[in-house]
Design a protein around this motif. Structure first.
Motif, PDB file in Angstrom:
ATOM      1  N   GLN A   4       0.832  -1.200   0.000  1.00  0.00           N
ATOM      2  CA  GLN A   4       0.000   0.000   0.000  1.00  0.00           C
ATOM      3  C   GLN A   4       0.869   1.254   0.000  1.00  0.00           C
ATOM      4  OE1 GLN A   4      -2.248  -1.065   3.527  1.00  0.00           O
ATOM      5  NE2 GLN A   4      -4.110  -1.311   2.318  1.00  0.00           N
ATOM      6  N   THR A   7       2.539   1.689  -3.403  1.00  0.00           N
ATOM      7  CA  THR A   7       1.561   2.110  -4.415  1.00  0.00           C
ATOM      8  C   THR A   7       1.216   3.586  -4.241  1.00  0.00           C
ATOM      9  OG1 THR A   7       0.630  -0.122  -4.545  1.00  0.00           O
ATOM     10  CG2 THR A   7      -0.733   1.680  -5.373  1.00  0.00           C
ATOM     11  N   GLU A  11       1.903   6.725  -6.956  1.00  0.00           N
ATOM     12  CA  GLU A  11       0.913   7.705  -7.399  1.00  0.00           C
ATOM     13  C   GLU A  11       1.382   9.126  -7.125  1.00  0.00           C
ATOM     14  OE1 GLU A  11      -2.493   6.163  -5.358  1.00  0.00           O
ATOM     15  OE2 GLU A  11      -2.933   4.710  -6.948  1.00  0.00           O
ATOM     16  N   CYS A 193      -8.438  -7.227  -4.567  1.00  0.00           N
ATOM     17  CA  CYS A 193      -7.067  -6.736  -4.481  1.00  0.00           C
ATOM     18  C   CYS A 193      -6.783  -6.284  -3.045  1.00  0.00           C
ATOM     19  CB  CYS A 193      -6.845  -5.580  -5.450  1.00  0.00           C
ATOM     20  SG  CYS A 193      -5.215  -4.801  -5.332  1.00  0.00           S
ATOM     21  N   THR A 196      -6.167  -2.110  -3.373  1.00  0.00           N
ATOM     22  CA  THR A 196      -7.245  -1.212  -3.814  1.00  0.00           C
ATOM     23  C   THR A 196      -8.620  -1.635  -3.308  1.00  0.00           C
ATOM     24  OG1 THR A 196      -7.668  -2.445  -5.857  1.00  0.00           O
ATOM     25  CG2 THR A 196      -5.932  -0.765  -5.913  1.00  0.00           C
ATOM     26  N   LYS A 198     -10.545  -3.574  -4.904  1.00  0.00           N
ATOM     27  CA  LYS A 198     -11.382  -3.838  -6.069  1.00  0.00           C
ATOM     28  C   LYS A 198     -11.331  -5.313  -6.455  1.00  0.00           C
ATOM     29  CE  LYS A 198     -10.652   0.783  -8.030  1.00  0.00           C
ATOM     30  NZ  LYS A 198     -10.117   1.539  -9.206  1.00  0.00           N
ATOM     31  N   TYR A 246      -2.609  -3.313 -11.978  1.00  0.00           N
ATOM     32  CA  TYR A 246      -2.170  -1.942 -11.721  1.00  0.00           C
ATOM     33  C   TYR A 246      -1.308  -1.881 -10.463  1.00  0.00           C
ATOM     34  CZ  TYR A 246      -2.222   2.815  -9.975  1.00  0.00           C
ATOM     35  OH  TYR A 246      -1.832   4.028  -9.460  1.00  0.00           O
ATOM     36  N   THR A 247      -1.773  -2.526  -9.394  1.00  0.00           N
ATOM     37  CA  THR A 247      -1.034  -2.488  -8.133  1.00  0.00           C
ATOM     38  C   THR A 247       0.330  -3.134  -8.266  1.00  0.00           C
ATOM     39  OG1 THR A 247      -3.078  -2.498  -6.845  1.00  0.00           O
ATOM     40  CG2 THR A 247      -1.066  -3.193  -5.713  1.00  0.00           C
TER      41      THR A 247
END
Length: 285
Positions: A4, A7, A11, A193, A196, A198, A246-247
């Motif tokens: 986390q 990530t 960003e 995930c 995220t 998701k 993505y992660t």
């Protein structure tokens, strides 16, 4: 949780234009394979430059499609760039059958992604893979002055009309379309995930982590399950710690950026330590 945090750092770096976007990465390239319009190899162009102390040659850093993660028995090619096994079908390891299998994997990938692309560069690459013969490749006079270095694993990239593959808009669009919506990514059981939250199809193989002391030069794995004792509920590989595409890209890109920056990494014996400010602000660093 470290994934986390990495990530979130990725960003923050994206907002400051300090890291590659998803699907792309920094590659160290030593030679360009210059093609003509029929896919013929014109020459191998050296791209390395002397280091500050003049003691060694440093490959050129290029923004290219992200490197794939390989295992000892897999044949997975990078797109538009790779070593001589994949782009030329030979190396100095004394395993010609494996080199030919590597070339076949690269040929399949490039013809699949570029076969329908209406672009001179794309057509040249396709014609190259259709006509190149790995069995006689090492005898090509183009490699007269650089065969030894190329065979040892130097990274190569295609060039056409004075332009590198990573700079061609049509080639970039072809890769991005493949990366964003490839059929291989849509298949499989969806899971939540861990970063995220998701529902995603988890990445089974995460991008390699480079520049870790004591790890393989091809890259280490931050998330890895290499024995049945570490697995749960019959899941294999990284399905035991599911994160989405993505992660996986984001945390690996952030960690590789830290490991490549001497201002963000220290090594104590066999231990590698990275550190950073949460919002990637250099002043805080």
């Amino acid at each position: 949780m470290i994934l986390q945090a990495l990530t979130a750092y990725y960003e923050a770096l994206v907002k400051k234009n300090g890291v590659a976007r998803p699907g792309w990465g920094n590659a160290k390239i030593s030679y360009a394979l210059e093609l003509d319009e029929n896919g013929g190899l014109i020459r191998a162009v050296p791209l390395s430059t002397p280091s500050a102390d003049g003691k060694k040659l440093l490959p050129r850093q290029m923004d290219l499609p992200a490197a794939v993660k390989r295992t000892g028995t897999s044949y997975r090619a990078n797109f538009l760039w790779d070593n001589s096994s994949y782009l030329l079908g030979f190396n100095a390891k004394g395993k010609p059958d494996r080199a030919r299998s590597c070339f076949a994997a690269a040929r399949e990938l490039h013809l699949a992604l570029l076969g329908a692309v209406d672009d001179p560069f794309a057509r040249a690459i396709c014609r190259f893979f259709e006509s190149w013969n790995p069995d006689t490749a090492a005898e090509n006079p183009v490699f007269a002055d650089c065969l030894g270095e190329i065979q040892k694993g130097a990274n190569l990239v295609f060039r056409f009309g004075g332009k590198f593959a990573g700079d061609d808009d049509a080639l970039r669009r072809a890769w991005q379309a493949h990366y964003d919506g490839g059929a291989e990514d849509a298949a499989g059981e969806t899971m939540r995930c861990l970063v995220t939250g998701k529902e995603v199809v988890p990445e089974k193989i995460h991008p390699p982590i480079k520049n870790v002391a004591g790890a393989q030069s091809s890259g280490a794995a931050l998330v890895s399950f290499n024995a049945e004792a570490f697995c749960s509920y019959g899941r294999e590989q990284n399905l035991n710690a599911p994160v989405g595409k993505y992660t996986a890209f984001a945390y690996a890109a952030a960690l590789n950026a830290l490991l490549a920056d001497r201002d963000h990494v220290r090594r104590f014996g066999d231990t590698t330590v990275v550190f950073w400010a949460e919002d990637a602000e250099p002043l805080y660093q």
